[in-house]
Design a protein around this motif. Structure first.
Motif, PDB file in Angstrom:
ATOM      1  N   ARG A  62       0.736  -1.105   0.154  1.00  0.00           N
ATOM      2  CA  ARG A  62      -0.165   0.107   0.118  1.00  0.00           C
ATOM      3  C   ARG A  62       1.030   1.084  -0.059  1.00  0.00           C
ATOM      4  O   ARG A  62       0.650   2.370  -0.811  1.00  0.00           O
ATOM      5  CB  ARG A  62      -0.954  -0.087   1.379  1.00  0.00           C
ATOM      6  CG  ARG A  62      -1.998  -1.054   1.178  1.00  0.00           C
ATOM      7  CD  ARG A  62      -2.878  -0.857   2.294  1.00  0.00           C
ATOM      8  NE  ARG A  62      -3.696   0.037   2.326  1.00  0.00           N
ATOM      9  CZ  ARG A  62      -5.067   0.163   1.678  1.00  0.00           C
ATOM     10  NH1 ARG A  62      -5.486  -0.835   1.087  1.00  0.00           N
ATOM     11  NH2 ARG A  62      -5.675   1.459   1.553  1.00  0.00           N
ATOM     12  N   THR A  71      -3.189   4.504  -8.633  1.00  0.00           N
ATOM     13  CA  THR A  71      -4.293   3.665  -7.925  1.00  0.00           C
ATOM     14  C   THR A  71      -3.979   2.413  -7.467  1.00  0.00           C
ATOM     15  O   THR A  71      -2.973   1.777  -8.179  1.00  0.00           O
ATOM     16  CB  THR A  71      -5.300   3.854  -9.240  1.00  0.00           C
ATOM     17  OG1 THR A  71      -4.822   2.895 -10.354  1.00  0.00           O
ATOM     18  CG2 THR A  71      -5.537   4.917  -9.735  1.00  0.00           C
ATOM     19  N   PHE A  72      -4.681   2.000  -6.665  1.00  0.00           N
ATOM     20  CA  PHE A  72      -4.394   0.786  -5.755  1.00  0.00           C
ATOM     21  C   PHE A  72      -5.748  -0.074  -5.658  1.00  0.00           C
ATOM     22  O   PHE A  72      -6.776   0.681  -5.162  1.00  0.00           O
ATOM     23  CB  PHE A  72      -3.721   1.282  -4.376  1.00  0.00           C
ATOM     24  CG  PHE A  72      -3.296  -0.007  -3.538  1.00  0.00           C
ATOM     25  CD1 PHE A  72      -2.272  -0.871  -3.732  1.00  0.00           C
ATOM     26  CD2 PHE A  72      -4.210  -0.511  -2.566  1.00  0.00           C
ATOM     27  CE1 PHE A  72      -2.014  -1.976  -3.000  1.00  0.00           C
ATOM     28  CE2 PHE A  72      -4.191  -1.479  -1.731  1.00  0.00           C
ATOM     29  CZ  PHE A  72      -2.747  -2.192  -1.953  1.00  0.00           C
ATOM     30  N   LYS A  73      -5.533  -1.323  -5.808  1.00  0.00           N
ATOM     31  CA  LYS A  73      -6.593  -2.193  -5.453  1.00  0.00           C
ATOM     32  C   LYS A  73      -5.954  -3.426  -4.688  1.00  0.00           C
ATOM     33  O   LYS A  73      -4.926  -3.989  -5.192  1.00  0.00           O
ATOM     34  CB  LYS A  73      -7.455  -2.662  -6.415  1.00  0.00           C
ATOM     35  CG  LYS A  73      -8.625  -1.539  -7.123  1.00  0.00           C
ATOM     36  CD  LYS A  73      -9.246  -2.327  -8.110  1.00  0.00           C
ATOM     37  CE  LYS A  73     -10.305  -0.946  -8.620  1.00  0.00           C
ATOM     38  NZ  LYS A  73     -11.123  -1.477  -9.748  1.00  0.00           N
ATOM     39  N   ARG A  74      -6.737  -4.053  -3.737  1.00  0.00           N
ATOM     40  CA  ARG A  74      -6.324  -5.219  -2.887  1.00  0.00           C
ATOM     41  C   ARG A  74      -7.334  -6.253  -3.141  1.00  0.00           C
ATOM     42  O   ARG A  74      -8.519  -5.979  -3.153  1.00  0.00           O
ATOM     43  CB  ARG A  74      -6.157  -5.022  -1.541  1.00  0.00           C
ATOM     44  CG  ARG A  74      -5.696  -6.163  -0.829  1.00  0.00           C
ATOM     45  CD  ARG A  74      -5.474  -5.773   0.683  1.00  0.00           C
ATOM     46  NE  ARG A  74      -5.256  -6.710   1.556  1.00  0.00           N
ATOM     47  CZ  ARG A  74      -6.162  -7.526   2.353  1.00  0.00           C
ATOM     48  NH1 ARG A  74      -7.328  -6.995   2.451  1.00  0.00           N
ATOM     49  NH2 ARG A  74      -5.902  -8.389   3.246  1.00  0.00           N
ATOM     50  N   ILE A  75      -7.008  -7.480  -3.495  1.00  0.00           N
ATOM     51  CA  ILE A  75      -7.719  -8.486  -3.335  1.00  0.00           C
ATOM     52  C   ILE A  75      -7.243  -9.773  -2.415  1.00  0.00           C
ATOM     53  O   ILE A  75      -5.974  -9.961  -2.722  1.00  0.00           O
ATOM     54  CB  ILE A  75      -8.269  -9.090  -4.710  1.00  0.00           C
ATOM     55  CG1 ILE A  75      -9.279 -10.404  -4.711  1.00  0.00           C
ATOM     56  CG2 ILE A  75      -6.649  -9.464  -5.361  1.00  0.00           C
ATOM     57  CD1 ILE A  75      -9.882 -10.636  -6.034  1.00  0.00           C
ATOM     58  N   GLU A  85     -13.868 -12.195 -10.202  1.00  0.00           N
ATOM     59  CA  GLU A  85     -13.494 -11.198  -9.081  1.00  0.00           C
ATOM     60  C   GLU A  85     -12.194 -10.396  -9.600  1.00  0.00           C
ATOM     61  O   GLU A  85     -12.159  -9.418  -9.110  1.00  0.00           O
ATOM     62  CB  GLU A  85     -13.465 -11.837  -7.830  1.00  0.00           C
ATOM     63  CG  GLU A  85     -14.508 -12.475  -7.150  1.00  0.00           C
ATOM     64  CD  GLU A  85     -14.403 -12.745  -5.872  1.00  0.00           C
ATOM     65  OE1 GLU A  85     -14.071 -12.390  -4.953  1.00  0.00           O
ATOM     66  OE2 GLU A  85     -14.610 -14.237  -5.921  1.00  0.00           O
ATOM     67  N   ALA A 103     -10.909  -6.631  -9.774  1.00  0.00           N
ATOM     68  CA  ALA A 103      -9.935  -6.121  -8.924  1.00  0.00           C
ATOM     69  C   ALA A 103      -8.517  -5.782  -9.841  1.00  0.00           C
ATOM     70  O   ALA A 103      -7.802  -4.693  -9.143  1.00  0.00           O
ATOM     71  CB  ALA A 103      -9.443  -7.129  -8.000  1.00  0.00           C
ATOM     72  N   ALA A 106      -6.226  -1.614 -11.919  1.00  0.00           N
ATOM     73  CA  ALA A 106      -5.651  -0.562 -11.190  1.00  0.00           C
ATOM     74  C   ALA A 106      -4.219  -0.506 -11.406  1.00  0.00           C
ATOM     75  O   ALA A 106      -3.577  -1.457 -12.011  1.00  0.00           O
ATOM     76  CB  ALA A 106      -5.778  -0.628  -9.576  1.00  0.00           C
ATOM     77  N   VAL A 109      -1.885  -3.587  -8.052  1.00  0.00           N
ATOM     78  CA  VAL A 109      -2.740  -4.486  -7.545  1.00  0.00           C
ATOM     79  C   VAL A 109      -2.015  -5.463  -6.465  1.00  0.00           C
ATOM     80  O   VAL A 109      -0.961  -6.001  -6.724  1.00  0.00           O
ATOM     81  CB  VAL A 109      -3.307  -5.489  -8.563  1.00  0.00           C
ATOM     82  CG1 VAL A 109      -4.036  -6.549  -8.261  1.00  0.00           C
ATOM     83  CG2 VAL A 109      -3.874  -4.380  -9.867  1.00  0.00           C
TER      84      VAL A 109
END
Length: 321
Positions: A62, A71-75, A85, A103, A106, A109
């Motif tokens: 992060r 931009t950031f996404k977490r799965i 997903e 997800a 971004a 990721v």
């Protein structure tokens, strides 16, 4: 949309030091990991981080996204995580098919605990990493640029685990072994601002690059020269790995290309526009270690040491100190 650049850098050497300074606001004692994540971002590579629970793997990812201005996404992967997903789905809206991105759409990721999800879902991530696009119901969707996957796995978890296949491991530029920080760094963590148990400084990590800045930095990387003797040294390391006792599968041709790109980034972050053999030797363990498929009982570090011993450095190559 990427974050606004707030803290411009003067050179890639300055960027390296500023990146460590910014991320140290929330993660202490992992300066080398920060440098390697920056190398990966410049080289357009992906990173697998392995370490015990609570060693700041997620927080480091992060903070890296904040530092990059991306931009950031977490799965969070689980045994029932589906490919949709990750990739996205088509939905019916006002009588028309509309694509709802998953997800992976971004710049950065975080694929948390990637070895807890089944091969079918891992394969969906594989296409995204390799092709930088996903295919849903026969239609391709291009992912944002830059696109960096930081995957984590816990080597101490053994229930409901799905080991990554060799073909997917080979897609990662680096595999980093993240251990606990040293005792002084752990003590300094107590001094960091917290809200209860949660760190309170993530929002204070200033973006240094943004999409435009990262593109500019990557242009410097692309203009970095690899002298022919250094290039042949890179190839020799990979080829030697394929012929050693105890090695079932050595470094692939993709691994050669990854080592070259990572060596270029390492050179630039140290203020040089030409790769030296020391750049290669410094970065090679992180690029090569996870690509070696070994017989039982054979240690990766022993194999790497043997490779370096058996591939001599040509005496005329300049080695920086």
């Amino acid at each position: 949309m990427a974050l606004i650049v707030e803290a411009p850098y003067e050179s890639l050497v300055d960027l390296r030091e500023r990146a460590k300074e910014e991320i140290s606001k929330v993660v202490l004692g992992q300066e080398r990991a920060v440098e390697l994540l920056l190398v990966a971002a410049l080289a357009r590579g992906h990173v697998l981080i392995e370490g015990p629970p609570g060693s700041a793997k997620t927080l480091l990812a992060r903070a890296t996204a904040h530092m990059l201005g991306a931009t950031f996404k977490r799965i969070q992967f689980t045994p029932d995580t589906t490919p949709a997903e990750l990739t996205g789905v088509n939905i019916l809206k006002a009588g028309e098919q509309v694509f709802l991105p998953g997800a992976v759409f971004a710049n950065v990721v975080l694929a948390d605990e990637i070895n807890r999800t089944p091969p079918r879902t891992q394969a969906a991530l594989l296409e995204a990493m390799q092709e930088r696009q996903v295919t849903v119901e026969g239609r391709s969707h291009v992912l944002p640029d830059p696109f960096l996957v930081i995957a984590t796995q816990n080597p101490y978890e053994h229930r409901d685990m799905f080991e990554l296949p060799e073909s997917q491991l080979d897609r990662f530029l680096f595999k980093l072994i993240l251990d606990y920080a040293d005792s002084d760094s752990e003590y300094e963590m107590l001094e960091l601002p917290h809200r209860g148990i949660a760190p309170d400084m993530l929002g204070e990590v200033r973006p240094l690059l943004g999409v435009v800045g990262l593109d500019r930095a990557r242009e410097e990387l692309d203009n970095t020269d690899i002298p022919e003797p250094v290039g042949r040294y890179i190839v020799a390391l990979a080829r030697e790995s394929r012929d050693l006792p105890g090695v079932e599968l050595g470094v692939s041709s993709r691994g050669v290309m990854h080592l070259a790109a990572a060596s270029k980034a390492n050179a630039r972050l140290n203020g040089r526009d030409e790769v030296t053999v020391e750049d290669v030797r410094e970065i090679a363990p992180y690029v090569l270690r996870h690509r070696l498929i070994l017989q039982e009982g054979v240690r990766r570090d022993d194999v790497l040491a043997t490779i370096f011993e058996r591939v001599p450095v040509p005496p005329h190559l300049y080695v920086y100190r």
